[in-house]
Every structure is written in structure tokens, then in C-alpha cells.
Write a protein that holds these residues in place. Structure first.
Motif, short mmCIF file in Angstrom:
data_model
loop_
_atom_site.label_atom_id
_atom_site.label_comp_id
_atom_site.label_asym_id
_atom_site.label_seq_id
_atom_site.Cartn_x
_atom_site.Cartn_y
_atom_site.Cartn_z
N TYR A 1 0.84 -1.19 0.00
CA TYR A 1 0.00 0.00 0.00
C TYR A 1 0.87 1.24 0.00
O TYR A 1 2.02 1.23 0.43
CB TYR A 1 -0.95 0.02 1.20
N SER A 2 0.30 2.29 -0.53
CA SER A 2 0.93 3.61 -0.48
C SER A 2 -0.21 4.61 -0.33
O SER A 2 -1.38 4.22 -0.24
CB SER A 2 1.70 3.88 -1.77
N ASN A 3 0.11 5.87 -0.34
CA ASN A 3 -0.95 6.87 -0.32
C ASN A 3 -1.82 6.81 -1.57
O ASN A 3 -2.91 7.37 -1.59
CB ASN A 3 -0.35 8.28 -0.23
N TYR A 4 -1.33 6.11 -2.59
CA TYR A 4 -1.98 6.20 -3.90
C TYR A 4 -2.63 4.90 -4.36
O TYR A 4 -3.54 4.92 -5.17
CB TYR A 4 -0.95 6.68 -4.94
N GLU A 5 -2.12 3.78 -3.89
CA GLU A 5 -2.71 2.49 -4.28
C GLU A 5 -2.72 1.54 -3.08
O GLU A 5 -1.88 1.65 -2.19
CB GLU A 5 -1.91 1.79 -5.40
N VAL A 6 -3.66 0.60 -3.12
CA VAL A 6 -3.71 -0.48 -2.14
C VAL A 6 -3.88 -1.79 -2.90
O VAL A 6 -4.79 -1.91 -3.73
CB VAL A 6 -4.89 -0.30 -1.16
N GLN A 7 -2.99 -2.74 -2.65
CA GLN A 7 -3.12 -4.06 -3.23
C GLN A 7 -3.44 -5.03 -2.08
O GLN A 7 -2.67 -5.11 -1.11
CB GLN A 7 -1.81 -4.49 -3.91
N TYR B 1 -7.53 -7.64 -5.00
CA TYR B 1 -8.04 -6.31 -5.33
C TYR B 1 -6.88 -5.34 -5.52
O TYR B 1 -5.93 -5.34 -4.73
CB TYR B 1 -8.94 -5.76 -4.21
N LEU B 2 -6.98 -4.52 -6.57
CA LEU B 2 -5.98 -3.47 -6.82
C LEU B 2 -6.73 -2.14 -6.81
O LEU B 2 -7.40 -1.80 -7.78
CB LEU B 2 -5.30 -3.70 -8.18
N PHE B 3 -6.64 -1.43 -5.70
CA PHE B 3 -7.38 -0.17 -5.57
C PHE B 3 -6.48 1.02 -5.85
O PHE B 3 -5.29 1.03 -5.47
CB PHE B 3 -7.91 0.00 -4.14
N ARG B 4 -7.06 2.04 -6.47
CA ARG B 4 -6.52 3.39 -6.37
C ARG B 4 -7.16 3.97 -5.12
O ARG B 4 -8.37 3.79 -4.92
CB ARG B 4 -6.92 4.22 -7.59
N THR B 5 -6.40 4.67 -4.32
CA THR B 5 -6.98 5.12 -3.05
C THR B 5 -8.19 6.04 -3.21
O THR B 5 -9.07 6.03 -2.34
CB THR B 5 -5.92 5.77 -2.14
N PRO B 6 -8.33 6.84 -4.28
CA PRO B 6 -9.56 7.62 -4.41
C PRO B 6 -10.81 6.75 -4.50
O PRO B 6 -11.92 7.26 -4.32
CB PRO B 6 -9.34 8.41 -5.71
N GLU B 7 -10.65 5.46 -4.80
CA GLU B 7 -11.82 4.58 -4.82
C GLU B 7 -12.25 4.19 -3.41
O GLU B 7 -13.30 3.58 -3.23
CB GLU B 7 -11.50 3.31 -5.61
N LEU B 8 -11.44 4.49 -2.43
CA LEU B 8 -11.69 4.02 -1.07
C LEU B 8 -12.15 5.17 -0.18
O LEU B 8 -11.58 6.26 -0.20
CB LEU B 8 -10.42 3.40 -0.48
#
Lengths: 265, 532
Positions: free
Chosen positions: A198-204, A213-220
Motif C-alpha cells: 500500500y501507499s498513499n496512492y494504491e492499495v493491493q 483487489y488493486l485499488f486506487r486510493t480515491p476509490e476508497l
């Protein structure tokens, strides 16, 4: 199948020590019988200061530190035989053979479990693994869950003590990629699982059922990542002493390459 | 706005749909499912978002640093927004949009550390080989080990670098080690269990057809390694695999004969492992001009007749066109100027030798160089332009031979080839017309003549390639005109791929120690930080 066992074992152990060319090597390096003898001597004579498993106490940690990695076998032999002046480390009158056995044992403390002989019945350990539901979270050879690390080759990766502590004190050292995560998406779904990265920008992350799941953090809408695992903390109490020994014997034998132990020197 | 978010949230889950054989037949599309992208080895993608008109706007998107790498030769595969890249004894799954690591599988117990050329995928399994010849199957979502199977013995001169090749329900692998003596083979293993289904040696056994092309002394150790992945024609149900040099590489006195099936392409039934035909490019090779380069399968007119053709730019300097149904030789044309060992190729496909070009104990100049006019760096073919894009090296070497006792596995190659200091080599990206064998355009490169990078072609009309001077370069597929380049700061030994996620086209290439990914520039949106 077991053709390359001893030479490989010796190579693994020898790689850590790089003895000076004019020093004698350990004549029993990597010998399982000698390591077991060394263990018995260690328990009686050394564990009081260095800890039952080499974790340190009054004396230094013999398991993880540079102390062991940077010492040659001959240096360790001299230290055990003569002691260290000005410290609490005494010398000994043990015969040379038994000192070499001690050196071989201490050297094995930080080695992957598969390369060192350990007590216990691996077949019974497999039953302990099954009975306690370990496979709900850990997979071996493609069978099992995904919330804990794959254990298919764990004995070739981790030391015996690492494995023991990972069972009885799983919160102390969380394996990378297996921290607990609860992610809430902006469309209101809550997904629990383990965070791979994870980073500020993506979460795997992988959820409890193994979906990736491969998220962009704005989706969360919200993310909670804890420095802890899903592993119950009480296996040290739930699993009896003999069963724990068997379980560790089973895990220790899980290796990506064949390793044969036992027999004399 | 809500529906947009809903869509994005759904797409965040990586597909649970297992990769099927039919999926691989359709690759490449958004995904890139084999080493070459497609079974035919054309490395041509239907993606067309990047064009000659906008390629100038390409920008770096992410970099993945491979901590343990000394020389990456991996070609990524991509499925459902996840990229799989390999290094020696390790494989990483990456978020293909961001380059962030999802999982790593590493086998520190492998006895052999070598380069690795890539992974394969089928079902929910990802496959790669370890240096000591284990085929490993992992869960594509978690990296958990499903099974592993040892398929060759390092004590018999084998090691493994190959990108496994999936056909139907099986995984086909090859071996390296042909430069120090072994007996090459390809083998098929069940994708679900690792059980070996068949094995085909690339050097015949004693008494088998082709054994007469060897002297008895070296038939068990003659090389013909198989470390490059293969191509496949689903209609003909034939795989095409190229083979390495005979051993010892540079001294042929102990292996008199043509040395089948070294320096060849073989056509093999993937169901049975039986060889249907073979074609040997360089009989009795003494320059290490092995055959391991892509057999590219296209349907085209050759000499005025429609053919199911096999294209192959060989290390020996000739661009071959074969009939891939029968193996019939159709044509060979020189694709480099520096070629002096043969006057041409006769009507049966046999080189017409120029006398006096063999290596000698004191050294003998011959062209092409030991690295070959081309090599295993991937060419590509664009059906719209009808052009075949091949990385080409113009260079001669001085070849030395040694008649020393050939002891297998002792690092003995029977001599070697050395660059001539006053005649530095030069790389070109060269566009050839398979219909005629003629060159259409050249793109000369600067650099030290040490790269191994290949190409990828796109329906957008852009060819991407790694050059000899640390760049990824984009050129116009029709004309070879420069469109864009990026200096990665490291030499390149791998070939690019292209894929699409969330409607965006990406181009990826591994450099010496990093995996670089590019896409069209777009202004970045500010991201609210939610992780505290």
C-alpha cells in the motif's frame, strides 16, 4: 531423491563463516548427530546466559546477530574453550569434540530449519496442523487459505526458532504482505483481508476468500491497516508441548529442495 | 459520478476468471499472455491508442526496481491488470497500472543462479523455471506454491532460463547449457500436476535417425540447447522450437557431420512430442551461430504463391522463409552486409560455403560476429505494413579454435570469437519484406554493440524497441521515422511488451535492473491521502 544433502548442508553452513585459510574448520560442521549432541550440551551449560533458544539474556543473542555470522568456527571454538577475559563468559574443560559439537549447534541456530535436525515426529505434526485448522489460512502445496503466508517451503526459509515464535507469538513479527486490512469502498462495500502492498496512492490486497483487489486510493472511503495478523494469539496455549514439537518438525521439513538429515558423520 | 465510481470499484477486483487456452489463442489484446504475446511469435499487438501522431507524448508511468538483478532478460506477461516479471529464481506480481509489488516468490535453495526470460500463465497458475531446472507453478493471485517439478539434472550440464510455453493443457520447457556440453531437449509437463507427458531430445540417440550426423564421441554431449521459448500454429497443431549450437562450439573436429538437430528449427506435435519435420540452418556450425531466434508464423505470398510461412532471421546472417506445414525451404536472403562465410543458400536450403572461414588456432576473421547478425532478441511483424522488424548487428569477429580434449561441463567451448578493436559492430533496427526478402528501411543505433533487446509492433503503427544505447525507442512502422525515445540509464537485454488496463495503453521493457513502463502523458489528478 536425497542425493545432495550433506554437501549442500555443509555449503550452507560454511558460507556464513569464511574461515581463515590457516584455521581448522569444524570437523563436525553440519553433522546432524553432532548438532543434536551440541544441543544437549548447550541446554546444560550455555542456555542459562544465552537463552534456551539462543535469544540472549545475560549473554549475547547467538541467533540473529553479527556475533555469530562474523566469527569463524575456529574463533567460536576458542571463545568457548578459553572464555572471554573480563566478561562473565567462562572457559571450559570439555573435550575438543564436544566443543566442536557446540559450535555446530550454535551455527545452526540461525540456519533455516530444514538444514538442522530437530526432534519430533513430522507425520504427527501434519495431523496437528490439520487438527488446529492451520490450513484455513496457510496453504501447503496449493491446499489451504490465503490469509497467512504459504508454508510450502517454509522450513527452507526460516529458522526453527523463527517458526516457533511465529506460532506462539504471531504478533511479534508480521510477515510482509500479511498485515490485517479493512478497506471500505466509496460505494459502501467493506472488504477485509491482508494487505499485499500500500501507499498513499494504491492499495493491493487479498480478501478473506482469496480474491485479489488493486485499488486506487480515491476509490476508497476508508482504509484501516493494522500491524497485526489474523492469526490467533493463543496457539502457544492450545497446542501442547509434544504436539508443538511435532508441528515444528513437520514445518521444518517443508523445503523447496530435498534435504536428508540423520545418520552419523 | 456515482456510476463512474461504481464501475471503478468493480474493476478493482482482479478477475477470477482462469486463463484458458482460447484466451491465449486470442492474445495479445489488452493482455499479453505469452513470451511473444501471440502464439505465432509476431509480437504484434492490436492496441492502437499510441500512434505516430501522439507517440511524442509518451511519458514514464512507473519503474519497478529488481533489487537482486544483475541482468534482466525477462519479458513480462500481463493478465487482468497484473504483470508477472521474473529474475533468477524469483518472480514478482505487480499492479500493472502502478508497478507496485503484489507478491514475490523467491527460491533461495536453487543451486543455480542464471538469467530468466519470463513466465507463462494458464488457469489460475503462473509458471516459471528456476536456474536448476525446476518448473514451478504458483497461484497467480497469491504467489503460493502449487507444485514444482525437477525436469533436468544440473549434474548433466543443464540449467534453465526459458520462459515456459503453454499449449492446451501442458507447459513446455527447454534447457540451457549447450555451450559446455549436454544433450538438449524439450519436455511437456501437465499444467495441473507437473507430470511429464513427453520429452524430445534435440540430439538423436545412438541408432536413431540423425545419429549418423555425429561421431560417437560427442553424441551424448553435443548441445543443441533449447532455452528460447517456442511458437505454435493452432490450426496445424504444431509447435516450432529453435535449437542451439553443437558442442564444442568452435571446434568441429570431434563431431564430424552435420550435427542434427543443432542450429535448426523443429516442428513438433504438442500432443505426442513427435517431431514432424526439421530444418537445419547451419550444418556443422563452428561459429556458435545457434538457431535460437524466433520462428515467426505468418500467411503470405512467397515467390508468388500463398504460403503458411515461417520467418526466421538467423545468426548466420540469412533471413529464411520456410513452409511451416512441411518444412520446405522457400528462400533465404542475406539481411546483413557483413556476411562472408557463405556465397548463398542453395535450392535445398544448404549454405554454399566460402572455403577458409572456419576458426583456427591463431584466429580467423569471419562475418557475422559470434553474437550473430541477429540473435534471440525478439523480432516482430506488422500485417498492416507487411514488414518484419528485426534487430540486426553488422559486425565481424576473429574466431579462434582449440582442439583440446572436450570435457563436458568444464567451461570449454573449443575456442571463441573476439571483436576486432578497429572494426566496432553497429546495431540497426531493420525492416524486411517477407514477400521479397528485401530491406525496406534501416534505423541505425549508437552504442557499444552489446545489447540483446528486441521489438514489439502495434496496430497503432508504432514499433517499439530497446536500442544499443540504453533507450526505449518508438519509430513509425511504415517508414522507420523516429517518434520518441527515453533514456533508461542502463543497458537493455529484453524485449518490450504492450498491454491495456482501464482503457490506457502501456509499453513495458526490462532494463538491466529495472522494469520501466510508459504511457501517454496525462495530467495527474490530486489524490486525497486516506492512509494515516
Amino acid at each position: 531423491m536425497y542425493r545432495k544433502v550433506l554437501p549442500f548442508l555443509v555449503a550452507v553452513l560454511a558460507a556464513a563463516q569464511q574461515p581463515r585459510s590457516d584455521e581448522p574448520g569444524n570437523p563436525v560442521a553440519g553433522d546432524p548427530g553432532a548438532i543434536e549432541s551440541g544441543r544437549k550440551t548447550y541446554v546444560g551449560s550455555c542456555a542459562g546466559c544465552h537463552g534456551a533458544t539462543g535469544e540472549g539474556g545475560r549473554g549475547p543473542n547467538l541467533r540473529d546477530g553479527r556475533l555469530i555470522r562474523r566469527s569463524s568456527d575456529a574463533q567460536m571454538f576458542r571463545t568457548i574453550q578459553k572464555g572471554i577475559a573480563g566478561t562473565e563468559m567462562p572457559g571450559t574443560n570439555l573435550p575438543d569434540t564436544r566443543i566442536w559439537e557446540l559450535v555446530a549447534f550454535v551455527r545452526g541456530l540461525g540456519s533455516p530449519a530444514a538444514f538442522v535436525m530437530h526432534p519430533g515426529d513430522a507425520a504427527k505434526g501434519a495431523e496437528v496442523f490439520a487438527k488446529n485448522g492451520c490450513g484455513a489460512c496457510h496453504s501447503i502445496g496449493g491446499q489451504g487459505g490465503t490469509l497467512g503466508p504459504d508454508l510450502s517451503t517454509i522450513g527452507g526459509l526460516r529458522s526453527y526458532e523463527y517458526l516457533r515464535e511465529a506460532i506462539v507469538k504471531p504478533g511479534d513479527r508480521v510477515a510482509a504482505g500479511f498485515q490485517k486490512i479493512v478497506a471500505k469502498t466509496k460505494d459502501g462495500r467493506v472488504i477485509e483481508g491482508v494487505v499485499k502492498n500500500y501507499s498513499n496512492y494504491e492499495v493491493q490486497m487479498v480478501d478473506r476468500t482469496g480474491k485479489l483487489y488493486l485499488f486506487r486510493t480515491p476509490e476508497l472511503a476508508d482504509v484501516k491497516i493494522a500491524v497485526e495478523t489474523w492469526m490467533p494469539q493463543d496457539y502457544g496455549k492450545r497446542i501442547g508441548r509434544d504436539e508443538m514439537t511435532d508441528l515444528l518438525a513437520y514445518l521444518s521439513r517443508l523445503s523447496s529442495r530435498p534435504v536428508k538429515l540423520g545418520g552419523g558423520r | 459520478m456515482f456510476s463512474f465510481l461504481f464501475t471503478v470499484a468493480l474493476s478493482a477486483q482482479v478477475t477470477e476468471k482462469p486463463v484458458t487456452f482460447e484466451d491465449i489463442k486470442r492474445s495479445p489484446n489488452a493482455d499479453w499472455l505469452t513470451y511473444a504475446g501471440d502464439y505465432q511469435g509476431t509480437r504484434h499487438s492490436p492496441l492502437a491508442r499510441i500512434t505516430p501522431a501522439n507517440a511524442g507524448n509518451l511519458a514514464p508511468k512507473w519503474t519497478f526496481h529488481m533489487e537482486t538483478s544483475r541482468k534482466l532478460e525477462t519479458v513480462p506477461i500481463v493478465y487482468g491488470g497484473v504483470m508477472y516479471v521474473t529474475n533468477s529464481n524469483e518472480i514478482h506480481a505487480l499492479d500493472a497500472r502502478s508497478g507496485r509489488r503484489i507478491w514475490t516468490y523467491r527460491d533461495d535453495q536453487s543451486e543455480v543462479s542464471r538469467v530468466n526470460r519470463g513466465a507463462a500463465i494458464l488457469g489460475n497458475r503462473v509458471f516459471f523455471v528456476t536456474g536448476d531446472c525446476y518448473l514451478v507453478a504458483l497461484d497467480r493471485r497469491t504467489g503460493a506454491l502449487l507444485w514444482q517439478k525437477k525436469y533436468a539434472d544440473t549434474k548433466k550440464g543443464y540449467f534453465a532460463t526459458v520462459a515456459p510455453f503453454v499449449v492446451k493443457d501442458r507447459v513446455i520447457v527447454g534447457v540451457g547449457g549447450g555451450d559446455t556440453g549436454n544433450r538438449g531437449f524439450i519436455a511437456a509437463m501437465s499444467a495441473s500436476t507437473g507430470e511429464e507427458l513427453w520429452r524430445l531430445y534435440t540430439i538423436p540417440g545412438r541408432g536413431e535417425p540423425g545419429a549418423e550426423t555425429w561421431t560417437d564421441r560427442l553424441i551424448d554431449w553435443g548441445g543443441a540447447a533449447t532455452w528460447l521459448s517456442g511458437t505454435y500454429d493452432p490450426d496445424l497443431n504444431l509447435i516450432y522450437w529453435t535449437t542451439g549450437n553443437p558442442w564444442p562450439d568452435f571446434y568441429g573436429g570431434d563431431r564430424k557431420g552435420t550435427n542434427l538437430y543443432a542450429c535448426a528449427v523443429i516442428a513438433v506435435d504438442p500432443d505426442t512430442g513427435k517431431m514432424k519435420w526439421y530444418f537445419q540452418f547451419t550444418p556443422h556450425d563452428t561459429h556458435d551461430w545457434d538457431g535460437q531466434g524466433w520462428p515467426v508464423l505468418i500467411d503470405t505470398a512467397v515467390n508468388g504463391k500463398a504460403r503458411k510461412a515461417l520467418l526466421h532471421a538467423n545468426r548466420n546472417g540469412f533471413f529464411y522463409v520456410l513452409d511451416r506445414v512441411t518444412g520446405e525451404y522457400l528462400r533465404a536472403t542475406p539481411f546483413v552486409d557483413k556476411l562472408d562465410w557463405a556465397k548463398g543458400i542453395d535450392s535445398k536450403g544448404v549454405p554454399v560455403l566460402v572455403p577458409g572461414k572456419d576458426p583456427t588456432p591463431t584466429g580467423n576473421k569471419a562475418c557475422p560476429s559470434v553474437r550473430g547478425a541477429s540473435n534471440w532478441m525478439s523480432p516482430s511483424y506488422n500485417p498492416a505494413t507487411g514488414l518484419f522488424y528485426v534487430v540486426t548487428l553488422e559486425q565481424c569477429d576473429v574466431y579462434v579454435s582449440s582442439a583440446k580434449e572436450p570435457v563436458p561441463m568444464q567451461n570449454f567451448a573449443g575456442g571463441g570469437g573476439e571483436q576486432i578493436p578497429t572494426e566496432p559492430g553497429k546495431f540497426y533496427l531493420r525492416a524486411l519484406d517477407p514477400k521479397t526478402g528485401k530491406r525496406v528501411w534501416d534505423y541505425p543505433m549508437t552504442g557499444p554493440a552489446t545489447m540483446w533487446a528486441g521489438t514489439v509492433s502495434t496496430a497503432g503503427g508504432v514499433v517499439f524497441f530497446g536500442d544499443d544505447d540504453n533507450h526505449l525507442v518508438a519509430v513509425d512502422a511504415k517508414t522507420g521515422r523516429h517518434l520518441w525515445h527515453y533514456n533508461m540509464g542502463q543497458p537493455v537485454f529484453a524485449s518490450p511488451v504492450t498491454y491495456e488496463v482501464d482503457g490506457k495503453q502501456y509499453v513495458t521493457i526490462a532494463s538491466q535492473t529495472d522494469v520501466f513502463t510508459f504511457g501517454l502523458h496525462e495530467a495527474m489528478q490530486s489524490v486525497p491521502v486516506v492512509i494515516h
